[in-house]
Design an enzyme around this catalytic site. Structure first.
Site, short mmCIF file in Angstrom:
data_model
loop_
_atom_site.label_atom_id
_atom_site.label_comp_id
_atom_site.label_asym_id
_atom_site.label_seq_id
_atom_site.Cartn_x
_atom_site.Cartn_y
_atom_site.Cartn_z
N LYS A 92 -68.28 -47.60 -46.05
CA LYS A 92 -66.96 -47.80 -46.64
C LYS A 92 -65.88 -47.91 -45.58
O LYS A 92 -64.98 -48.76 -45.67
CB LYS A 92 -66.67 -46.65 -47.61
CG LYS A 92 -65.37 -46.75 -48.36
CD LYS A 92 -65.37 -45.81 -49.54
CE LYS A 92 -65.69 -44.39 -49.16
NZ LYS A 92 -64.63 -43.77 -48.34
N ARG A 232 -72.97 -33.50 -36.72
CA ARG A 232 -71.95 -32.88 -37.57
C ARG A 232 -72.62 -31.89 -38.53
O ARG A 232 -73.73 -32.14 -39.01
CB ARG A 232 -71.18 -33.94 -38.36
CG ARG A 232 -70.44 -34.91 -37.46
CD ARG A 232 -69.40 -35.69 -38.23
NE ARG A 232 -69.96 -36.38 -39.40
CZ ARG A 232 -69.24 -37.16 -40.21
NH1 ARG A 232 -67.96 -37.37 -39.96
NH2 ARG A 232 -69.80 -37.75 -41.25
#
Length: 600
Positions: A92, A232
Protein backbone atom coordinates in the site's frame (compact mmCIF):
# COMPACT_ATOMS: atom_id res chain seq x y z
CA UNK A 1 -32.18 -10.52 10.41
CA UNK A 2 -29.57 -7.76 10.24
CA UNK A 3 -30.54 -4.62 8.23
CA UNK A 4 -29.20 -3.31 4.94
CA UNK A 5 -29.53 -0.33 2.74
CA UNK A 6 -26.64 -1.26 0.52
CA UNK A 7 -27.30 -0.93 -3.17
CA UNK A 8 -25.47 -2.49 -6.09
CA UNK A 9 -21.79 -1.75 -6.16
CA UNK A 10 -21.02 0.94 -8.65
CA UNK A 11 -24.69 1.27 -9.41
CA UNK A 12 -26.07 4.59 -10.49
CA UNK A 13 -28.51 6.18 -8.10
CA UNK A 14 -30.61 9.28 -8.51
CA UNK A 15 -29.73 10.35 -4.99
CA UNK A 16 -26.46 12.32 -5.09
CA UNK A 17 -23.37 10.98 -3.38
CA UNK A 18 -22.13 13.45 -0.77
CA UNK A 19 -18.70 14.90 -1.30
CA UNK A 20 -16.13 15.98 1.26
CA UNK A 21 -17.31 19.02 3.11
CA UNK A 22 -14.56 21.28 4.37
CA UNK A 23 -17.14 23.20 6.37
CA UNK A 24 -17.70 20.87 9.31
CA UNK A 25 -14.59 18.82 10.09
CA UNK A 26 -16.06 17.55 13.34
CA UNK A 27 -19.42 16.32 14.41
CA UNK A 28 -21.32 19.24 15.92
CA UNK A 29 -22.90 16.91 18.45
CA UNK A 30 -19.58 15.99 20.02
CA UNK A 31 -19.13 17.22 23.54
CA UNK A 32 -15.35 16.83 23.63
CA UNK A 33 -13.60 20.20 23.71
CA UNK A 34 -10.67 18.98 21.67
CA UNK A 35 -13.01 18.34 18.74
CA UNK A 36 -13.81 22.03 18.39
CA UNK A 37 -11.12 23.51 16.16
CA UNK A 38 -11.67 26.91 14.56
CA UNK A 39 -12.05 26.85 10.77
CA UNK A 40 -9.26 28.30 8.67
CA UNK A 41 -9.79 31.47 6.65
CA UNK A 42 -9.85 29.43 3.45
CA UNK A 43 -12.58 27.27 4.98
CA UNK A 44 -14.64 30.35 5.77
CA UNK A 45 -14.21 31.62 2.22
CA UNK A 46 -15.38 28.27 0.88
CA UNK A 47 -18.31 28.24 3.26
CA UNK A 48 -19.57 31.51 1.77
CA UNK A 49 -19.14 30.38 -1.84
CA UNK A 50 -20.70 26.95 -1.28
CA UNK A 51 -23.81 28.14 0.55
CA UNK A 52 -25.93 28.04 -2.62
CA UNK A 53 -24.49 24.92 -4.20
CA UNK A 54 -26.50 21.82 -5.01
CA UNK A 55 -24.41 18.65 -4.99
CA UNK A 56 -24.78 16.09 -7.76
CA UNK A 57 -22.27 13.25 -7.40
CA UNK A 58 -18.90 14.95 -7.12
CA UNK A 59 -19.83 18.12 -8.98
CA UNK A 60 -21.22 21.25 -7.37
CA UNK A 61 -23.88 23.08 -9.36
CA UNK A 62 -24.97 26.56 -8.34
CA UNK A 63 -28.73 26.84 -8.60
CA UNK A 64 -31.23 29.64 -8.45
CA UNK A 65 -33.32 29.64 -5.27
CA UNK A 66 -36.42 30.55 -7.26
CA UNK A 67 -39.17 27.95 -6.99
CA UNK A 68 -39.74 27.83 -10.75
CA UNK A 69 -37.06 25.19 -11.25
CA UNK A 70 -33.35 24.62 -11.40
CA UNK A 71 -31.05 26.96 -13.23
CA UNK A 72 -27.35 26.43 -13.79
CA UNK A 73 -25.22 29.45 -12.96
CA UNK A 74 -21.77 27.89 -12.59
CA UNK A 75 -20.11 24.53 -12.48
CA UNK A 76 -17.17 23.64 -10.23
CA UNK A 77 -15.36 20.36 -10.61
CA UNK A 78 -13.87 18.79 -7.51
CA UNK A 79 -10.44 17.13 -7.36
CA UNK A 80 -9.98 13.41 -6.76
CA UNK A 81 -10.82 11.92 -3.38
CA UNK A 82 -9.34 8.45 -2.88
CA UNK A 83 -9.25 5.90 -0.06
CA UNK A 84 -6.83 2.97 -0.22
CA UNK A 85 -6.79 -0.11 1.99
CA UNK A 86 -4.60 -3.16 2.22
CA UNK A 87 -3.32 -5.72 4.71
CA UNK A 88 0.14 -5.36 6.27
CA UNK A 89 2.83 -5.78 3.56
CA UNK A 90 0.27 -5.51 0.74
CA UNK A 91 2.36 -2.80 -0.95
CA UNK A 92 0.00 0.00 0.00
CA UNK A 93 2.79 2.44 0.87
CA UNK A 94 4.48 1.98 -2.51
CA UNK A 95 1.22 2.55 -4.39
CA UNK A 96 0.48 5.66 -2.31
CA UNK A 97 3.82 7.15 -3.39
CA UNK A 98 3.08 6.45 -7.05
CA UNK A 99 -0.46 7.85 -6.81
CA UNK A 100 0.80 11.07 -5.20
CA UNK A 101 3.53 11.46 -7.84
CA UNK A 102 1.07 11.00 -10.71
CA UNK A 103 -2.01 12.85 -9.45
CA UNK A 104 -0.60 15.34 -6.93
CA UNK A 105 -3.02 14.32 -4.18
CA UNK A 106 -2.39 15.15 -0.52
CA UNK A 107 -1.31 11.92 1.18
CA UNK A 108 -2.99 11.55 4.58
CA UNK A 109 -1.88 8.75 6.89
CA UNK A 110 -3.29 8.41 10.40
CA UNK A 111 0.08 7.27 11.72
CA UNK A 112 1.77 10.39 10.37
CA UNK A 113 -1.04 12.57 11.70
CA UNK A 114 -0.78 11.11 15.21
CA UNK A 115 2.98 11.59 15.33
CA UNK A 116 2.69 15.15 14.02
CA UNK A 117 -0.04 16.13 16.48
CA UNK A 118 1.82 14.58 19.43
CA UNK A 119 5.16 16.17 18.52
CA UNK A 120 3.48 19.57 17.99
CA UNK A 121 1.80 19.40 21.38
CA UNK A 122 -1.63 20.31 20.05
CA UNK A 123 -4.75 19.79 22.15
CA UNK A 124 -5.71 16.72 20.10
CA UNK A 125 -2.11 15.46 20.20
CA UNK A 126 -1.90 15.74 23.98
CA UNK A 127 -5.19 13.92 24.33
CA UNK A 128 -3.98 11.14 22.03
CA UNK A 129 -0.65 10.96 23.90
CA UNK A 130 -2.44 10.15 27.15
CA UNK A 131 -3.90 7.02 25.60
CA UNK A 132 -0.67 6.05 23.85
CA UNK A 133 1.39 6.40 27.05
CA UNK A 134 -1.12 4.21 28.84
CA UNK A 135 -0.75 1.55 26.15
CA UNK A 136 -4.33 2.00 25.00
CA UNK A 137 -5.75 2.55 21.53
CA UNK A 138 -6.50 6.14 20.65
CA UNK A 139 -10.34 6.48 20.57
CA UNK A 140 -12.09 6.73 17.23
CA UNK A 141 -13.40 10.23 17.89
CA UNK A 142 -9.86 11.59 18.37
CA UNK A 143 -8.51 9.96 15.21
CA UNK A 144 -11.56 11.03 13.20
CA UNK A 145 -11.13 14.59 14.48
CA UNK A 146 -7.53 14.66 13.29
CA UNK A 147 -8.43 13.20 9.90
CA UNK A 148 -11.32 15.57 9.27
CA UNK A 149 -9.25 18.57 10.37
CA UNK A 150 -6.55 17.58 7.91
CA UNK A 151 -9.06 17.08 5.10
CA UNK A 152 -10.43 20.57 5.66
CA UNK A 153 -7.09 22.27 5.10
CA UNK A 154 -6.65 24.26 1.92
CA UNK A 155 -4.14 21.99 0.16
CA UNK A 156 -6.42 18.93 0.53
CA UNK A 157 -9.47 20.89 -0.61
CA UNK A 158 -7.66 22.30 -3.65
CA UNK A 159 -5.59 19.31 -4.76
CA UNK A 160 -7.69 16.39 -3.57
CA UNK A 161 -6.65 13.74 -1.08
CA UNK A 162 -5.47 10.15 -0.66
CA UNK A 163 -6.61 8.69 2.66
CA UNK A 164 -4.20 5.88 3.51
CA UNK A 165 -5.42 3.02 5.69
CA UNK A 166 -8.33 4.92 7.21
CA UNK A 167 -11.04 4.16 8.20
CA UNK A 168 -9.89 1.02 9.99
CA UNK A 169 -13.22 0.03 11.51
CA UNK A 170 -16.92 0.15 10.73
CA UNK A 171 -17.44 2.81 13.42
CA UNK A 172 -14.80 5.06 11.84
CA UNK A 173 -16.35 4.61 8.41
CA UNK A 174 -19.77 5.54 9.76
CA UNK A 175 -18.32 8.62 11.45
CA UNK A 176 -16.99 9.83 8.10
CA UNK A 177 -20.34 9.07 6.47
CA UNK A 178 -22.15 11.22 9.05
CA UNK A 179 -19.75 14.06 8.25
CA UNK A 180 -20.45 13.52 4.54
CA UNK A 181 -16.81 12.69 3.87
CA UNK A 182 -16.82 10.14 1.10
CA UNK A 183 -14.24 9.21 -1.56
CA UNK A 184 -14.79 8.91 -5.29
CA UNK A 185 -13.22 5.45 -5.18
CA UNK A 186 -12.25 2.94 -2.49
CA UNK A 187 -9.23 0.86 -3.57
CA UNK A 188 -8.44 -2.45 -1.87
CA UNK A 189 -5.14 -4.24 -2.52
CA UNK A 190 -5.83 -7.98 -2.41
CA UNK A 191 -2.86 -10.28 -1.68
CA UNK A 192 -2.97 -13.96 -0.55
CA UNK A 193 -2.18 -14.54 3.13
CA UNK A 194 0.87 -16.70 2.51
CA UNK A 195 2.45 -13.98 0.37
CA UNK A 196 1.75 -11.33 3.01
CA UNK A 197 3.27 -13.47 5.77
CA UNK A 198 6.43 -14.09 3.74
CA UNK A 199 6.72 -10.39 2.96
CA UNK A 200 6.42 -9.46 6.64
CA UNK A 201 8.79 -11.98 8.17
CA UNK A 202 11.38 -11.09 5.52
CA UNK A 203 11.26 -7.38 6.28
CA UNK A 204 14.17 -5.63 7.98
CA UNK A 205 14.45 -2.13 9.41
CA UNK A 206 17.47 0.14 9.18
CA UNK A 207 17.46 1.85 12.61
CA UNK A 208 19.59 4.70 11.27
CA UNK A 209 17.60 5.74 8.18
CA UNK A 210 14.30 4.06 9.20
CA UNK A 211 14.23 2.56 5.71
CA UNK A 212 12.51 -0.81 5.22
CA UNK A 213 14.30 -3.61 3.33
CA UNK A 214 13.45 -7.23 2.50
CA UNK A 215 16.05 -9.96 2.65
CA UNK A 216 14.93 -11.37 -0.72
CA UNK A 217 12.80 -8.84 -2.55
CA UNK A 218 14.64 -5.64 -1.61
CA UNK A 219 18.07 -6.36 -0.06
CA UNK A 220 20.23 -3.55 1.38
CA UNK A 221 22.68 -1.72 -0.88
CA UNK A 222 25.82 -2.40 1.21
CA UNK A 223 27.17 -4.88 3.74
CA UNK A 224 27.41 -2.06 6.26
CA UNK A 225 23.66 -1.45 6.06
CA UNK A 226 22.97 -5.19 6.11
CA UNK A 227 24.93 -5.59 9.35
CA UNK A 228 22.80 -3.09 11.25
CA UNK A 229 19.37 -4.22 10.05
CA UNK A 230 16.91 -5.38 12.72
CA UNK A 231 13.61 -7.25 12.72
CA UNK A 232 10.66 -5.13 13.79
CA UNK A 233 8.87 -6.51 16.88
CA UNK A 234 5.56 -6.89 15.00
CA UNK A 235 7.07 -8.78 12.04
CA UNK A 236 7.11 -12.23 13.65
CA UNK A 237 4.93 -14.87 12.01
CA UNK A 238 2.61 -15.15 15.00
CA UNK A 239 1.99 -11.40 15.22
CA UNK A 240 1.60 -11.06 11.46
CA UNK A 241 -1.13 -13.73 11.41
CA UNK A 242 -2.89 -11.97 14.28
CA UNK A 243 -2.74 -8.61 12.47
CA UNK A 244 -4.05 -10.21 9.28
CA UNK A 245 -7.03 -11.66 11.10
CA UNK A 246 -7.87 -8.29 12.64
CA UNK A 247 -7.48 -6.59 9.26
CA UNK A 248 -9.83 -9.08 7.58
CA UNK A 249 -12.53 -8.63 10.21
CA UNK A 250 -12.35 -4.84 9.95
CA UNK A 251 -12.10 -4.73 6.16
CA UNK A 252 -15.23 -6.85 5.76
CA UNK A 253 -17.16 -4.47 7.98
CA UNK A 254 -15.82 -1.37 6.20
CA UNK A 255 -16.60 -2.79 2.75
CA UNK A 256 -20.30 -2.64 3.64
CA UNK A 257 -20.00 1.17 3.70
CA UNK A 258 -18.02 1.54 0.47
CA UNK A 259 -19.25 -1.46 -1.51
CA UNK A 260 -20.72 0.73 -4.25
CA UNK A 261 -17.41 2.45 -4.99
CA UNK A 262 -15.00 -0.33 -4.01
CA UNK A 263 -12.42 -1.52 -6.53
CA UNK A 264 -10.40 -4.61 -5.65
CA UNK A 265 -6.89 -4.80 -7.17
CA UNK A 266 -4.70 -7.92 -7.41
CA UNK A 267 -1.71 -6.88 -5.32
CA UNK A 268 0.39 -9.97 -6.00
CA UNK A 269 2.06 -8.52 -9.10
CA UNK A 270 4.94 -6.17 -9.92
CA UNK A 271 4.30 -2.70 -8.54
CA UNK A 272 4.27 -1.21 -12.05
CA UNK A 273 1.41 -3.48 -13.15
CA UNK A 274 -0.58 -2.72 -10.00
CA UNK A 275 -0.16 1.02 -10.42
CA UNK A 276 -1.10 0.86 -14.09
CA UNK A 277 -4.46 -0.64 -13.11
CA UNK A 278 -4.98 1.87 -10.29
CA UNK A 279 -4.07 4.70 -12.65
CA UNK A 280 -6.66 3.58 -15.18
CA UNK A 281 -9.40 3.62 -12.53
CA UNK A 282 -8.44 7.09 -11.29
CA UNK A 283 -8.26 8.46 -14.82
CA UNK A 284 -11.73 7.06 -15.46
CA UNK A 285 -13.03 8.89 -12.38
CA UNK A 286 -11.54 12.11 -13.73
CA UNK A 287 -13.00 11.42 -17.16
CA UNK A 288 -16.47 10.91 -15.70
CA UNK A 289 -16.17 14.24 -13.89
CA UNK A 290 -15.19 15.99 -17.12
CA UNK A 291 -18.24 14.52 -18.84
CA UNK A 292 -20.42 16.01 -16.13
CA UNK A 293 -18.77 19.40 -16.64
CA UNK A 294 -19.32 19.29 -20.40
CA UNK A 295 -22.92 18.20 -20.04
CA UNK A 296 -23.76 21.42 -18.15
CA UNK A 297 -27.42 22.33 -18.49
CA UNK A 298 -28.30 18.99 -20.04
CA UNK A 299 -27.03 17.14 -16.99
CA UNK A 300 -29.00 19.27 -14.60
CA UNK A 301 -32.17 19.13 -16.67
CA UNK A 302 -31.99 15.34 -16.88
CA UNK A 303 -31.64 15.12 -13.12
CA UNK A 304 -34.04 17.86 -12.09
CA UNK A 305 -37.20 15.98 -13.04
CA UNK A 306 -36.04 13.07 -10.86
CA UNK A 307 -35.39 15.05 -7.71
CA UNK A 308 -38.81 14.37 -6.19
CA UNK A 309 -38.58 10.72 -7.18
CA UNK A 310 -35.27 10.37 -5.35
CA UNK A 311 -36.93 10.75 -1.96
CA UNK A 312 -39.18 7.76 -2.59
CA UNK A 313 -36.29 5.75 -4.02
CA UNK A 314 -34.49 6.11 -0.70
CA UNK A 315 -37.22 3.91 0.76
CA UNK A 316 -36.28 0.90 -1.35
CA UNK A 317 -32.62 1.30 -2.29
CA UNK A 318 -30.56 -1.70 -1.32
CA UNK A 319 -32.46 -4.94 -1.21
CA UNK A 320 -36.15 -4.17 -1.82
CA UNK A 321 -38.64 -5.28 0.81
CA UNK A 322 -41.85 -7.30 0.46
CA UNK A 323 -40.16 -9.82 -1.81
CA UNK A 324 -42.66 -12.53 -0.91
CA UNK A 325 -45.53 -10.51 -2.41
CA UNK A 326 -46.47 -11.76 -5.87
CA UNK A 327 -46.59 -10.17 -8.34
CA UNK A 328 -43.74 -7.82 -7.48
CA UNK A 329 -44.14 -4.09 -7.88
CA UNK A 330 -42.55 -2.41 -10.89
CA UNK A 331 -39.92 -0.81 -8.60
CA UNK A 332 -38.76 -4.22 -7.38
CA UNK A 333 -38.60 -5.66 -10.91
CA UNK A 334 -36.70 -2.65 -12.20
CA UNK A 335 -34.28 -2.89 -9.28
CA UNK A 336 -33.31 -6.43 -10.24
CA UNK A 337 -33.18 -5.69 -13.97
CA UNK A 338 -30.75 -2.86 -13.30
CA UNK A 339 -28.73 -4.83 -10.74
CA UNK A 340 -28.28 -7.78 -13.12
CA UNK A 341 -27.49 -5.54 -16.10
CA UNK A 342 -24.74 -3.59 -14.35
CA UNK A 343 -23.06 -6.75 -13.03
CA UNK A 344 -23.20 -8.39 -16.47
CA UNK A 345 -21.79 -5.30 -18.18
CA UNK A 346 -18.87 -5.15 -15.73
CA UNK A 347 -18.06 -8.82 -16.28
CA UNK A 348 -18.09 -8.51 -20.07
CA UNK A 349 -16.04 -5.32 -19.94
CA UNK A 350 -13.46 -7.30 -17.95
CA UNK A 351 -13.25 -9.87 -20.75
CA UNK A 352 -15.34 -12.63 -19.13
CA UNK A 353 -16.96 -14.83 -21.76
CA UNK A 354 -18.73 -17.67 -19.90
CA UNK A 355 -21.20 -16.12 -17.50
CA UNK A 356 -24.34 -17.06 -15.63
CA UNK A 357 -27.02 -15.08 -13.86
CA UNK A 358 -28.87 -16.78 -11.00
CA UNK A 359 -31.69 -14.62 -9.68
CA UNK A 360 -34.23 -16.69 -7.78
CA UNK A 361 -36.73 -14.25 -6.33
CA UNK A 362 -40.24 -15.74 -6.71
CA UNK A 363 -41.10 -13.42 -9.58
CA UNK A 364 -38.16 -14.71 -11.63
CA UNK A 365 -38.55 -18.39 -10.79
CA UNK A 366 -41.02 -19.93 -13.27
CA UNK A 367 -40.31 -23.35 -11.75
CA UNK A 368 -42.58 -22.27 -8.88
CA UNK A 369 -45.22 -20.78 -11.15
CA UNK A 370 -45.06 -20.87 -14.96
CA UNK A 371 -47.00 -17.58 -15.10
CA UNK A 372 -43.84 -15.87 -13.84
CA UNK A 373 -42.08 -16.52 -17.16
CA UNK A 374 -43.06 -13.04 -18.40
CA UNK A 375 -40.89 -11.36 -15.77
CA UNK A 376 -37.96 -13.54 -16.76
CA UNK A 377 -38.46 -12.54 -20.41
CA UNK A 378 -38.51 -8.90 -19.37
CA UNK A 379 -35.09 -9.35 -17.76
CA UNK A 380 -33.79 -10.93 -20.96
CA UNK A 381 -35.15 -8.03 -23.00
CA UNK A 382 -33.46 -5.44 -20.75
CA UNK A 383 -30.10 -7.21 -21.17
CA UNK A 384 -30.45 -7.69 -24.92
CA UNK A 385 -31.57 -4.13 -25.65
CA UNK A 386 -28.80 -2.64 -23.53
CA UNK A 387 -26.08 -4.52 -25.39
CA UNK A 388 -27.81 -3.80 -28.72
CA UNK A 389 -27.72 -0.09 -27.82
CA UNK A 390 -23.92 -0.48 -27.66
CA UNK A 391 -23.94 -1.78 -31.24
CA UNK A 392 -23.70 -5.49 -30.37
CA UNK A 393 -25.41 -8.22 -32.40
CA UNK A 394 -27.23 -10.25 -29.75
CA UNK A 395 -28.63 -13.77 -30.23
CA UNK A 396 -31.30 -14.67 -27.65
CA UNK A 397 -31.60 -18.46 -27.47
CA UNK A 398 -34.41 -20.58 -26.05
CA UNK A 399 -34.12 -24.33 -25.51
CA UNK A 400 -35.96 -26.27 -28.22
CA UNK A 401 -37.51 -29.72 -28.21
CA UNK A 402 -35.27 -32.59 -27.10
CA UNK A 403 -35.57 -36.33 -27.35
CA UNK A 404 -37.57 -38.46 -29.76
CA UNK A 405 -41.12 -39.76 -30.02
CA UNK A 406 -43.03 -39.56 -26.77
CA UNK A 407 -40.02 -37.99 -25.08
CA UNK A 408 -39.84 -35.06 -27.49
CA UNK A 409 -40.56 -31.69 -25.89
CA UNK A 410 -39.09 -29.13 -23.56
CA UNK A 411 -39.37 -28.26 -19.86
CA UNK A 412 -42.88 -27.01 -19.09
CA UNK A 413 -41.84 -23.56 -17.92
CA UNK A 414 -40.10 -22.86 -21.26
CA UNK A 415 -43.10 -23.82 -23.37
CA UNK A 416 -44.20 -20.86 -25.45
CA UNK A 417 -41.20 -18.79 -24.38
CA UNK A 418 -39.99 -18.15 -27.91
CA UNK A 419 -43.41 -16.86 -28.95
CA UNK A 420 -43.49 -14.56 -25.95
CA UNK A 421 -40.13 -13.10 -26.97
CA UNK A 422 -41.27 -12.59 -30.56
CA UNK A 423 -44.44 -10.78 -29.46
CA UNK A 424 -42.68 -8.47 -26.97
CA UNK A 425 -42.10 -4.79 -27.68
CA UNK A 426 -38.47 -4.40 -28.77
CA UNK A 427 -38.50 -0.65 -29.29
CA UNK A 428 -39.37 1.74 -32.07
CA UNK A 429 -36.16 1.39 -34.04
CA UNK A 430 -36.63 -2.25 -34.97
CA UNK A 431 -33.98 -3.85 -32.75
CA UNK A 432 -35.54 -7.29 -33.18
CA UNK A 433 -34.41 -8.71 -36.49
CA UNK A 434 -31.50 -6.29 -36.84
CA UNK A 435 -29.41 -6.12 -33.66
CA UNK A 436 -31.34 -8.84 -31.81
CA UNK A 437 -32.28 -12.25 -33.16
CA UNK A 438 -34.03 -15.17 -31.51
CA UNK A 439 -32.75 -18.71 -31.90
CA UNK A 440 -32.36 -22.06 -30.19
CA UNK A 441 -29.48 -23.78 -28.38
CA UNK A 442 -26.90 -25.51 -30.51
CA UNK A 443 -23.82 -25.04 -32.66
CA UNK A 444 -25.87 -24.34 -35.79
CA UNK A 445 -27.34 -21.26 -34.11
CA UNK A 446 -23.94 -19.53 -33.97
CA UNK A 447 -23.60 -17.12 -36.89
CA UNK A 448 -20.50 -15.19 -37.83
CA UNK A 449 -22.19 -11.81 -37.25
CA UNK A 450 -23.29 -12.67 -33.69
CA UNK A 451 -21.34 -10.77 -31.02
CA UNK A 452 -22.83 -12.43 -27.95
CA UNK A 453 -25.43 -14.96 -26.85
CA UNK A 454 -28.07 -14.84 -24.11
CA UNK A 455 -29.51 -18.27 -23.29
CA UNK A 456 -32.82 -18.37 -21.44
CA UNK A 457 -32.98 -20.83 -18.53
CA UNK A 458 -31.13 -23.79 -20.11
CA UNK A 459 -31.94 -26.92 -18.11
CA UNK A 460 -31.62 -30.66 -18.12
CA UNK A 461 -34.76 -32.75 -18.03
CA UNK A 462 -35.07 -36.41 -17.08
CA UNK A 463 -33.87 -38.34 -20.08
CA UNK A 464 -32.75 -35.24 -21.94
CA UNK A 465 -29.45 -33.44 -21.38
CA UNK A 466 -29.01 -29.92 -22.77
CA UNK A 467 -25.30 -29.82 -21.91
CA UNK A 468 -24.17 -31.56 -25.11
CA UNK A 469 -25.93 -28.97 -27.28
CA UNK A 470 -24.83 -26.16 -25.02
CA UNK A 471 -21.18 -27.16 -25.14
CA UNK A 472 -21.29 -27.46 -28.92
CA UNK A 473 -22.69 -23.93 -29.02
CA UNK A 474 -20.06 -22.42 -26.70
CA UNK A 475 -17.30 -24.18 -28.64
CA UNK A 476 -18.62 -22.61 -31.85
CA UNK A 477 -18.92 -19.20 -30.12
CA UNK A 478 -15.23 -19.20 -29.24
CA UNK A 479 -14.27 -16.11 -27.24
CA UNK A 480 -17.64 -14.40 -27.72
CA UNK A 481 -19.65 -13.93 -24.49
CA UNK A 482 -22.31 -16.53 -23.63
CA UNK A 483 -24.66 -15.56 -20.77
CA UNK A 484 -26.89 -18.16 -19.12
CA UNK A 485 -29.98 -16.75 -17.41
CA UNK A 486 -31.16 -18.89 -14.46
CA UNK A 487 -29.62 -22.15 -15.71
CA UNK A 488 -30.49 -25.51 -14.12
CA UNK A 489 -27.75 -27.82 -15.28
CA UNK A 490 -27.82 -30.46 -12.58
CA UNK A 491 -27.11 -33.89 -13.96
CA UNK A 492 -30.37 -35.89 -14.09
CA UNK A 493 -30.92 -39.60 -14.84
CA UNK A 494 -30.90 -40.48 -18.56
CA UNK A 495 -33.93 -42.60 -19.43
CA UNK A 496 -34.35 -41.93 -23.13
CA UNK A 497 -31.84 -44.54 -24.25
CA UNK A 498 -29.95 -41.88 -26.24
CA UNK A 499 -26.19 -42.02 -25.73
CA UNK A 500 -24.78 -38.80 -24.33
CA UNK A 501 -21.45 -37.70 -25.77
CA UNK A 502 -19.98 -36.65 -22.42
CA UNK A 503 -19.55 -38.60 -19.20
CA UNK A 504 -21.18 -37.40 -15.99
CA UNK A 505 -17.97 -35.91 -14.55
CA UNK A 506 -17.33 -33.99 -17.76
CA UNK A 507 -20.90 -32.70 -17.84
CA UNK A 508 -20.66 -31.43 -14.27
CA UNK A 509 -17.25 -29.92 -14.96
CA UNK A 510 -18.62 -28.09 -17.98
CA UNK A 511 -21.67 -26.82 -16.06
CA UNK A 512 -19.33 -25.47 -13.38
CA UNK A 513 -17.15 -23.64 -15.89
CA UNK A 514 -19.59 -20.70 -16.14
CA UNK A 515 -18.76 -17.87 -13.76
CA UNK A 516 -21.48 -16.19 -11.73
CA UNK A 517 -21.72 -12.52 -12.61
CA UNK A 518 -24.89 -12.13 -10.56
CA UNK A 519 -26.45 -14.23 -7.81
CA UNK A 520 -29.47 -13.53 -5.62
CA UNK A 521 -31.31 -16.01 -3.42
CA UNK A 522 -33.80 -15.63 -0.60
CA UNK A 523 -33.27 -17.66 2.60
CA UNK A 524 -36.06 -19.40 4.50
CA UNK A 525 -36.37 -21.80 7.40
CA UNK A 526 -36.05 -25.37 6.17
CA UNK A 527 -39.23 -26.65 4.57
CA UNK A 528 -40.90 -23.25 4.37
CA UNK A 529 -41.21 -20.35 1.97
CA UNK A 530 -42.29 -17.81 4.57
CA UNK A 531 -41.14 -15.76 6.31
CA UNK A 532 -38.03 -14.66 4.48
CA UNK A 533 -35.13 -14.89 6.93
CA UNK A 534 -32.50 -13.24 4.76
CA UNK A 535 -30.85 -13.12 1.36
CA UNK A 536 -27.59 -13.80 -0.46
CA UNK A 537 -26.43 -11.40 -3.16
CA UNK A 538 -23.33 -11.31 -5.36
CA UNK A 539 -22.76 -8.75 -8.09
CA UNK A 540 -19.57 -9.04 -10.16
CA UNK A 541 -16.77 -8.40 -9.24
CA UNK A 542 -17.70 -7.92 -5.60
CA UNK A 543 -18.01 -10.26 -2.67
CA UNK A 544 -21.02 -12.36 -1.83
CA UNK A 545 -23.13 -10.49 0.74
CA UNK A 546 -25.27 -12.14 3.41
CA UNK A 547 -28.27 -10.13 4.61
CA UNK A 548 -30.72 -10.61 7.46
CA UNK A 549 -34.32 -9.38 7.26
CA UNK A 550 -35.64 -7.42 10.23
CA UNK A 551 -39.25 -6.56 11.06
CA UNK A 552 -39.67 -2.96 12.20
CA UNK A 553 -42.26 -1.77 14.77
CA UNK A 554 -44.05 0.23 12.07
CA UNK A 555 -44.93 -3.01 10.27
CA UNK A 556 -42.27 -2.44 7.65
CA UNK A 557 -39.12 -4.49 7.13
CA UNK A 558 -35.52 -3.89 6.19
CA UNK A 559 -32.42 -5.88 5.27
CA UNK A 560 -29.14 -5.58 7.12
CA UNK A 561 -25.79 -6.96 6.02
CA UNK A 562 -24.44 -9.70 8.29
CA UNK A 563 -21.24 -10.69 6.54
CA UNK A 564 -19.40 -10.88 3.23
CA UNK A 565 -17.65 -13.86 1.65
CA UNK A 566 -15.09 -14.21 -1.13
CA UNK A 567 -17.03 -17.25 -2.38
CA UNK A 568 -20.61 -18.40 -2.02
CA UNK A 569 -20.98 -19.45 1.63
CA UNK A 570 -21.92 -22.92 2.74
CA UNK A 571 -25.03 -23.60 4.82
CA UNK A 572 -22.82 -23.92 7.92
CA UNK A 573 -21.21 -20.54 7.24
CA UNK A 574 -24.65 -18.95 6.84
CA UNK A 575 -25.79 -20.52 10.12
CA UNK A 576 -22.70 -19.25 11.92
CA UNK A 577 -23.24 -15.71 10.61
CA UNK A 578 -26.88 -15.66 11.74
CA UNK A 579 -25.92 -17.05 15.15
CA UNK A 580 -22.99 -14.64 15.53
CA UNK A 581 -20.31 -17.35 15.67
CA UNK A 582 -16.72 -16.66 14.58
CA UNK A 583 -15.88 -18.19 11.21
CA UNK A 584 -13.11 -20.39 12.57
CA UNK A 585 -15.39 -22.05 15.13
CA UNK A 586 -15.93 -25.75 14.62
CA UNK A 587 -19.03 -26.68 12.64
CA UNK A 588 -21.41 -28.88 14.64
CA UNK A 589 -24.55 -28.68 12.53
CA UNK A 590 -25.49 -29.01 8.91
CA UNK A 591 -27.73 -25.96 9.09
CA UNK A 592 -31.25 -24.81 9.78
CA UNK A 593 -31.85 -22.84 6.63
CA UNK A 594 -33.73 -24.01 3.58
CA UNK A 595 -33.57 -22.48 0.12
CA UNK A 596 -35.80 -21.97 -2.89
CA UNK A 597 -33.91 -24.69 -4.71
CA UNK A 598 -31.22 -27.19 -3.85
CA UNK A 599 -28.24 -25.77 -5.71
CA UNK A 600 -26.35 -25.42 -2.46
Amino acid sequence: MLPTTLSSPHSTNVTPTPSVSPLSPFSPSSSSSFLSLPPSSSTLRRRRCLNSLCVFGDTHLRISPKPKGLKVECLVSEPLKVMISGAPASGKGTQCELIVQKFGLVHISTGDLLRAEVSSGTEIGNKAKEFMNAGRLVPDEIVTAMVTARLSREDAVERGWLLDGYPRSFAQAQSLEKLKIRPDIYIVLDVPDEILINRCIGRRLDPVTRKIYHIKNFPPETEEIKARLVIRPDDTEEKVKSRLEIYKQNSEAISATYLKIMTKIDGNRPKEEIFKEIESFLLQVQKDTEKMEKSGNTLLESKSHKIQASASEDNWRGIPTKLNNIPHSSEIREYFYKDVLEATQRAINDGRTRLKVENNIPELNPEMDVYRIGTLMELVRVLALSFADDGKQVKVCVQGSMGEGALAGMPLQLAGTRKILEYMDWGDYGALGTFIKIGSVGAKEVDEQDDMFIIVAPQNAVGNCIIDDLKAMTDAAGDRPVILINPRLKDLPGSSGIMQTMGRDKRLEYAGSFQNCYFFRLLYYAGTQYPIMGALRMSYPYRCELYKRIDEPSGKEKYVILSTFTERPTIDEINDAFQGKPRNEAKNTSGIWGFLSGIF
